[in-house]
Design an enzyme around this catalytic site. Structure first.
Site, mmCIF file in Angstrom:
data_model
loop_
_atom_site.group_PDB
_atom_site.id
_atom_site.type_symbol
_atom_site.label_atom_id
_atom_site.label_comp_id
_atom_site.label_asym_id
_atom_site.label_seq_id
_atom_site.Cartn_x
_atom_site.Cartn_y
_atom_site.Cartn_z
ATOM 1 N N CYS A 68 0.827 -1.213 0.000
ATOM 2 C CA CYS A 68 0.000 0.000 0.000
ATOM 3 C C CYS A 68 0.861 1.264 0.000
ATOM 4 O O CYS A 68 0.506 2.276 -0.602
ATOM 5 C CB CYS A 68 -0.970 0.008 1.174
ATOM 6 S SG CYS A 68 -0.189 -0.018 2.795
ATOM 7 N N HIS A 323 -1.603 1.533 7.426
ATOM 8 C CA HIS A 323 -2.014 1.468 6.033
ATOM 9 C C HIS A 323 -1.830 2.848 5.391
ATOM 10 O O HIS A 323 -2.028 3.864 6.047
ATOM 11 C CB HIS A 323 -3.478 1.029 5.952
ATOM 12 C CG HIS A 323 -4.002 0.949 4.554
ATOM 13 N ND1 HIS A 323 -3.522 0.026 3.643
ATOM 14 C CD2 HIS A 323 -4.946 1.676 3.905
ATOM 15 C CE1 HIS A 323 -4.161 0.196 2.491
ATOM 16 N NE2 HIS A 323 -5.027 1.188 2.620
#
Ligand code: ZN
Length: 378
Positions: A68, A323
């Protein structure tokens, strides 16, 4: 105490950080003997890739092994028309083995896949594989700021045309002048240096929260007294004396990258995240933020320091488990998108503002990298 001593650290980050990348590169250098490509091939590539940019179609990137962070940074590169204009003109490596380990080439291939594909997202697998040759590993939580620098340095190193390297440098490099003045004899030394990001502390030296991005900028360029154990040796005085250290802004590039230092390193090596509220503007005139003393530039240079926010790489979660996603404003459509791995959706400025942070939402999204784009002269 990284945040607390944020300003002392400035000098360390001045040089474009290359160390890790360079080490990795040395290992593959033997494979790197690329010949100058025949011109025909080069032109063929242009015809394949020179179609258009993302053509108002924002394409996602599948998450392959905690990628990510890489995906977010890549989207910021790919949505930057100034960058893709450079990437399209690279020399294509001659041999398959060279192609596999060429970061510019693999990035170009991926961009082409994103443009050509009918699917909503593509797999960045070949680029991920290529990057593993440079110690950018999978299944590791990367730091987006570090990854941005690593990618940039690999691109610069592997783009064979000097004019492209020059353009890449022009597009991203910030120029500053460091001043060091003895407070006894007032002799002063100056040194020019360049940086790829402005690493802005979000706390001041007393650990007080800086309230806005503009405050962080001013604080970063504030002079700092080096006294007591921080004193420096003055050749004129022949002994250690107190110094005044300052940094002046000389030049800002087309794409200005700001790194908000939200990760705080305590003495125990435990890293925690500073998630407090820190607003940043959509329009930023750096010359209006900094004082006369904080700049070393003429009026025409300063007149060009007017920026529009282009991208935000945001982090959510903790330092060990988090994230990344990217908010990017399309330069052609002028609409905001949120790139969350394979999911891409149009968002509003209010959604982007959610990345300002909140002291009570430690797991919430906080802007970590900001990308500002220079406005066209009026
Ligand atoms: Zn002196």
């Amino acid at each position: 105490m990284e945040q607390r001593s944020g300003r002392q650290e400035r000098s360390k980050e001045l040089e474009l950080p290359v160390s890790e990348t360079m080490k990795a590169e040395e290992e593959v250098q033997n494979n790197e003997e690329e010949d100058e490509e025949p011109k025909a091939k080069d032109q063929k590539l242009t015809s394949v890739f020179g179609v258009a940019d993302l053509k108002n179609r924002a394409i996602g990137l599948y998450n392959v092994g905690l990628s990510c962070c890489l995906n977010s940074v890549l989207q910021v590169f790919f949505m930057n028309l100034h960058f893709t204009a450079i990437l399209r003109r690279i020399i294509v490596p001659a041999h398959p083995a060279q192609k596999r380990i060429s970061v510019p080439y693999q990035m170009l291939l991926l961009l082409e896949m994103m443009q050509r594909g009918k699917q909503k997202a593509v797999y960045p697998s070949d680029l991920v594989c290529c990057l593993s040759a440079y110690k950018v590993k999978l299944f590791v939580q990367h730091d987006a700021a570090q990854l941005f620098l690593t990618l940039w340095n690999l691109l610069k190193k592997q783009m064979k045309k000097p004019e492209l390297v020059e353009e890449l440098r022009d597009l991203y490099t910030i120029c500053v002048q460091q001043h060091l003045a003895c407070q006894k004899c007032y002799s002063e030394t100056k040194r020019n240096s360049s940086m790829l990001t402005l690493p802005l502390p979000v706390l001041d030296s007393n650990s007080h929260i800086l309230k806005t991005l503009e405050d962080c900028l001013r604080y970063f360029f504030d002079p700092e007294e080096l006294t007591d154990h921080n004193m420096c040796f003055c050749e004129q005085c022949g002994k250690k004396t107190p110094f005044l250290q300052s940094m002046k802004l000389v030049h800002l590039p087309q794409t200005l990258t700001i790194h908000l230092k939200r990760f705080c390193f305590e003495q125990s090596a435990y890293i925690h995240k500073l998630s407090h509220y820190l607003p940043f503007p959509q329009e930023l005139d750096v010359s209006a933020v900094l004082t006369e003393n904080q700049c070393q530039a003429d009026d025409s240079e300063k007149a060009a320091w007017k920026y529009e926010l282009f991208g935000v790489v945001a982090h959510s979660g903790s330092t060990s488990y988090g994230h990344y996603c990217a908010y990017i404003r399309s330069l052609t459509e002028r609409k905001w998108y949120c790139f969350n791995d394979s999911e891409v959706r149009q968002v509003s400025w209010d959604d982007v503002k959610c990345t300002y942070g909140h002291s009570k939402l430690h797991w919430g999204q906080t802007a970590y990298l900001l990308f500002y784009m220079k406005k066209r002269p009026q």
